[in-house]
Every structure is written in C-alpha cells, then in structure tokens.
Enzyme design. Sequence first.
Site, PDB file in Angstrom:
ATOM      1  N   SER A   1       0.825  -1.208   0.000  1.00 39.77           N
ATOM      2  CA  SER A   1       0.000   0.000   0.000  1.00 39.77           C
ATOM      3  C   SER A   1       0.864   1.265   0.000  1.00 39.77           C
ATOM      4  CB  SER A   1      -0.955  -0.045   1.193  1.00 39.77           C
ATOM      5  OG  SER A   1      -1.967   0.933   1.073  1.00 39.77           O
TER       6      SER A   1
ATOM      7  N   ASP B   1     -10.267  -4.920  -3.845  1.00 43.20           N
ATOM      8  CA  ASP B   1      -9.531  -4.142  -2.849  1.00 43.20           C
ATOM      9  C   ASP B   1     -10.430  -2.988  -2.425  1.00 43.20           C
ATOM     10  OD1 ASP B   1      -7.827  -2.335  -1.506  1.00 43.20           O
ATOM     11  OD2 ASP B   1      -6.096  -2.900  -2.710  1.00 43.20           O
TER      12      ASP B   1
ATOM     13  N   HIS C   1      -7.236  -6.052   0.437  1.00 42.15           N
ATOM     14  CA  HIS C   1      -6.128  -5.108   0.412  1.00 42.15           C
ATOM     15  C   HIS C   1      -4.859  -5.623   1.103  1.00 42.15           C
ATOM     16  CE1 HIS C   1      -4.046  -1.345   0.109  1.00 42.15           C
ATOM     17  NE2 HIS C   1      -3.883  -1.275   1.412  1.00 42.15           N
TER      18      HIS C   1
END
Length: 269
Positions: free
Chosen positions: A111, A212, A242
């Site tokens: 991320s 996600d 995610h």
Amino acid sequence: MKIPFRGAPAAPLDPALVAPMSTAADPARTGGRRIGVLVQHGFTGNPASMRPWAQDLAGRGYAVEMPLLPGHGTRWQDCNQVTWGDWVATVDGAFDKLAAENDAVVAVGLSMGGALCLRLAADRGDELAGIVVVNAAVDTLRKDVKLLPALKRVVPGMPGIANDIKKPGADEHGYPTTPLKAAASMFAGYAELRRDLPRVTIPVLFFRSAEDHVVDISSSRALNARLSSKDFEERVLQNSYHVATLDHDAPRIFAESAEFIERVTAARD
C-alpha cells in the site's frame, strides 16, 4: 459546526506486534552473495502486516530491514504529528543500512509502503536492484481527498481502513482511525510521486488484488501508464483483499517475490 467523528479511543498497541525487524544476510543460502531486502508497511499499519513476509525472506537467507514508520505502532493521534517526508527519510535510512552491508538490495512494500518503495526507486534506482509492491497506492478516484487540506483543520480523524482482509481471523493490528493531517500529507506525496514515476526504470513486480476496498484501480492505471521500467509485471490476486500479505494469497506473494529477488539481484553481478 457538528463534528460527527473525532476518532476512536487511542488504545496503545502491543510493542511485540509492532516491533521493527533487522536480520543479517546468510550468503550460504544466496549463492555466496549478501542480498538485502527492505520491507515496508503501509499507512496506519505497522510491521505486523508484513512480518510473515519478512520472516519468509529472512528464512531464505536475505538480510531484512523492516522499519516502523514514525507516528505508527503507537496511537493514531501520533500519526498526525509526522509527514510524508518523515516516512521517506525513514525508508532512505533503512536502505542506506542495507546498501552498506550487502551486495545488492531490493525493496518490497504494501500500500503506502509500496508507494515509498516507488519513491526510493525514482530517487535512487541506480542503487537498487528492483522492487516488489503489493496493492501500491499512488492515486485515488475518491473526490473527498480534495477536501483534506481544509477538513484536517477541523476533524483530526475519520473511520479507519484497517483489516481489509478476506481470510477469517487475520488481523493487521492497524489504527482504528485515519489521521487526517497525515492523510493529507500522504496524498500530497502521492501527487509528487505520480509526476516522478517515469523516473522508475528498474525491475518492478506489482501484485494487485482483484477486490480491494482501500486502493482503487487508479493506482494500477498510473503505474501501467507512467513507469519507464522495461521489466514491469502486474499480477492479479484473486483470493485476497487489500492486506494481501496476511490473506489467502500470501504464500504466492512470498514465493513469487523470492523468485523475482533472485533473478534481479543475479542480473547485477
């Protein structure tokens, strides 16, 4: 003005869960060369989300540096006291340590941690063998992000984004609240990074979850459109959300990233 949400209670996290990790290389397992891997967690997260991956890499003989970003792993309010620049500096420091002690270095991130790896690749790609990013965030389709510069002045936090994980029982131990000053700084950092993505010329392996709920398709579009790397591959994960590093596809990420690391570091001989 009524403020509907000011943040969840600031319960401290278990220090053992959020502790950084540092291990030395074992050249006997990596063809006689010392290979380092920088492992970076994401926004409102901490090393807990990356520890299984870091442990897998260490078990393969790689030196691992997994720093805890400033403002993370304590209370969400602490994150509002730091900026994107602080996180970039932390990653630079971890990279410097690995580069001084090893023959080649790769960076991996989840991320915002993936964005920080891309920032490192844009700035110091000639020193880096390659990067692996999982659900990397560099852009968003959310329109409310434009309100962050004003909203951060009146609301310290909003509902959190932690634990977007498909696998039952998994927990990344992230903050229950999204700190808005920190989020505003992060998105400003993303805007600068998007402009610099053409400077990324080193090998990039990009894992993206098909579903996600945190990072949308705009980040994938930006990477596909703007990276200059001739060794770029996007692989879609069909059974994870995610935080894929703790999800059903984690073993695949671990195995395929190890193959990538072996290949790109050998190419630098």
